[in-house]
Design a protein around this motif. Structure first.
Motif, short mmCIF file in Angstrom:
data_model
loop_
_atom_site.label_atom_id
_atom_site.label_comp_id
_atom_site.label_asym_id
_atom_site.label_seq_id
_atom_site.Cartn_x
_atom_site.Cartn_y
_atom_site.Cartn_z
N LYS A 115 0.83 -1.23 0.00
CA LYS A 115 0.00 0.00 0.00
C LYS A 115 0.86 1.26 0.00
CE LYS A 115 -4.32 -1.78 1.92
NZ LYS A 115 -3.91 -3.20 1.87
N ILE A 116 2.09 1.16 0.53
CA ILE A 116 2.97 2.35 0.54
C ILE A 116 3.85 2.40 -0.72
CG2 ILE A 116 3.03 2.46 3.08
CD1 ILE A 116 6.04 1.43 2.78
N GLY A 117 3.76 1.36 -1.55
CA GLY A 117 4.61 1.28 -2.75
C GLY A 117 3.99 1.96 -3.95
N ASP A 118 4.57 1.72 -5.12
CA ASP A 118 4.07 2.39 -6.32
C ASP A 118 3.14 1.50 -7.15
OD1 ASP A 118 6.07 0.71 -7.13
OD2 ASP A 118 7.33 2.25 -8.06
N GLN A 119 2.83 0.28 -6.60
CA GLN A 119 1.81 -0.58 -7.22
C GLN A 119 0.91 -1.09 -6.09
OE1 GLN A 119 3.30 -3.34 -10.37
NE2 GLN A 119 5.29 -2.44 -9.92
N PRO A 120 0.11 -0.16 -5.49
CA PRO A 120 -0.63 -0.50 -4.26
C PRO A 120 -1.65 -1.62 -4.40
CG PRO A 120 -1.24 1.69 -5.09
CD PRO A 120 -0.06 1.25 -5.88
N GLU A 121 -1.99 -1.98 -5.65
CA GLU A 121 -2.97 -3.07 -5.84
C GLU A 121 -2.33 -4.46 -5.68
OE1 GLU A 121 -1.26 -1.90 -9.83
OE2 GLU A 121 -1.88 -0.87 -8.00
N THR A 122 -1.00 -4.50 -5.46
CA THR A 122 -0.27 -5.76 -5.28
C THR A 122 -0.86 -6.62 -4.16
OG1 THR A 122 1.77 -4.68 -5.99
CG2 THR A 122 2.04 -6.71 -4.75
N LYS A 123 -0.98 -7.91 -4.43
CA LYS A 123 -1.45 -8.86 -3.40
C LYS A 123 -0.26 -9.33 -2.56
CE LYS A 123 -5.67 -10.87 -5.27
NZ LYS A 123 -5.92 -10.04 -6.45
#
Length: 300
Positions: A115-123
């Protein structure tokens, strides 16, 4: 740990050498020359180099691949392995593969939240947690088998690390002893900037009989400016930069140089604290200044 040396870092710590570890974040590049150029200042300077595993949940070159490249170029890597991105099968495969290619130091971590990264949809995978990864790695090297019971011949050589946060106050000795029982050989800590706090922390560990069982490498690092020191205070878990350090930086003509001076002063003090077996120097894109700090610390 009653077994043969698992790595160069293991041997140095066992021989009583005061060690300096550093860290690097693999580049956004598919060329090993970029990584080698980035880590060049640390070669033959740092005793081992942590290779971060997509920190801040942002993708970079694979930490495993980067660690192998460093190992093949005479830099002893510490592979940071997070349970965030891989299931237990992938993690076990990576441990065997890492050891086969000369990567023997590992640091087991949970990993930053996507959620803090640049692809927040990551599981998040998190099939197992980091204590289970530690116990699994320990079983693989000691019992020479996978958790399924199948034999690994030859077994991987692994020197297993964990993280601790001294600036959060009194250590939970029971928890630390349990981590050691599970297989942790050394600890690298979050940044520490207060000698008194560290002294108290190490005394509690000593009184609990922990210091003869493991090695503590204390986290430190230079700031780019007083502003970045304040940012770390506000945003990084377990980091406590005292006001006097921030003031010192604000009043300095050259904040980077002053920050380096502060690191050197703290290293001198930390070295004298019972149980401190080394310093772990961190900082994003700070390989050069970290190499300077290590060189100057070895001279003074």
């Amino acid at each position: 740990m009653n077994m043969e040396y698992q790595s160069l870092l293991h041997k140095k710590l066992y021989d009583g050498i005061f060690v300096f570890t550093a860290e690097t974040t693999p580049p956004d590049a598919s060329n090993k020359k970029v990584l080698l150029e980035k880590t060049k200042p640390l070669k033959n300077v740092a005793d081992a180099v942590n290779v971060t595993d997509s920190p801040g949940a942002k993708v970079h070159m694979s930490a495993l691949t980067a660690s192998i490249i460093l190992a093949q170029n005479d830099i002893d890597p510490i592979l940071q392995l997070t349970v965030r991105d891989r299931n237990r099968l992938a993690l076990q495969g990576d441990l065997v593969g890492a050891s086969a290619l000369g990567v023997h130091n590992i640091l087991c971590l949970s990993g930053d939240d996507p959620k803090i990264g640049d692809q927040p949809e990551t599981k998040i995978v998190k099939d197992i947690d980091s204590p289970t990864l530690i116990a699994t790695a320990n079983m693989m090297r000691k019992d020479k088998k996978f958790p399924s019971g199948r034999a690994i011949d030859p077994a991987p050589k692994l020197f297993i690390g964990g993280a601790e946060v001294p600036s959060k106050g009194k250590p939970n000795t029971k928890k630390i002893l349990n981590k050691i029982k599970n297989g942790i050989d050394f600890f690298q800590t979050q940044y520490v900037f207060e000698a008194e706090k560290l002294r108290d922390y190490m005394k509690v560990l000593n009184d609990a009989g922990i210091l003869e069982k493991t090695s503590f490498l204390i986290g430190l690092g230079p700031f780019a400016s007083a502003k970045s020191a304040k940012w770390m205070n506000d945003n990084l878990f377990g980091v406590d930069v005292p006001n006097e350090i921030i003031k010192r930086l604000e009043q300095a003509k050259d904040q980077r140089e002053e920050s380096k001076k502060i690191c050197l002063e703290l290293i001198k003090i930390f070295r004298e604290i019972k149980g401190v077996k080394g310093i772990h120097l961190m900082g994003h894109q700070k390989e050069e200044v970290i190499a300077e700090i290590i060189k100057e610390s070895k001279i003074s």
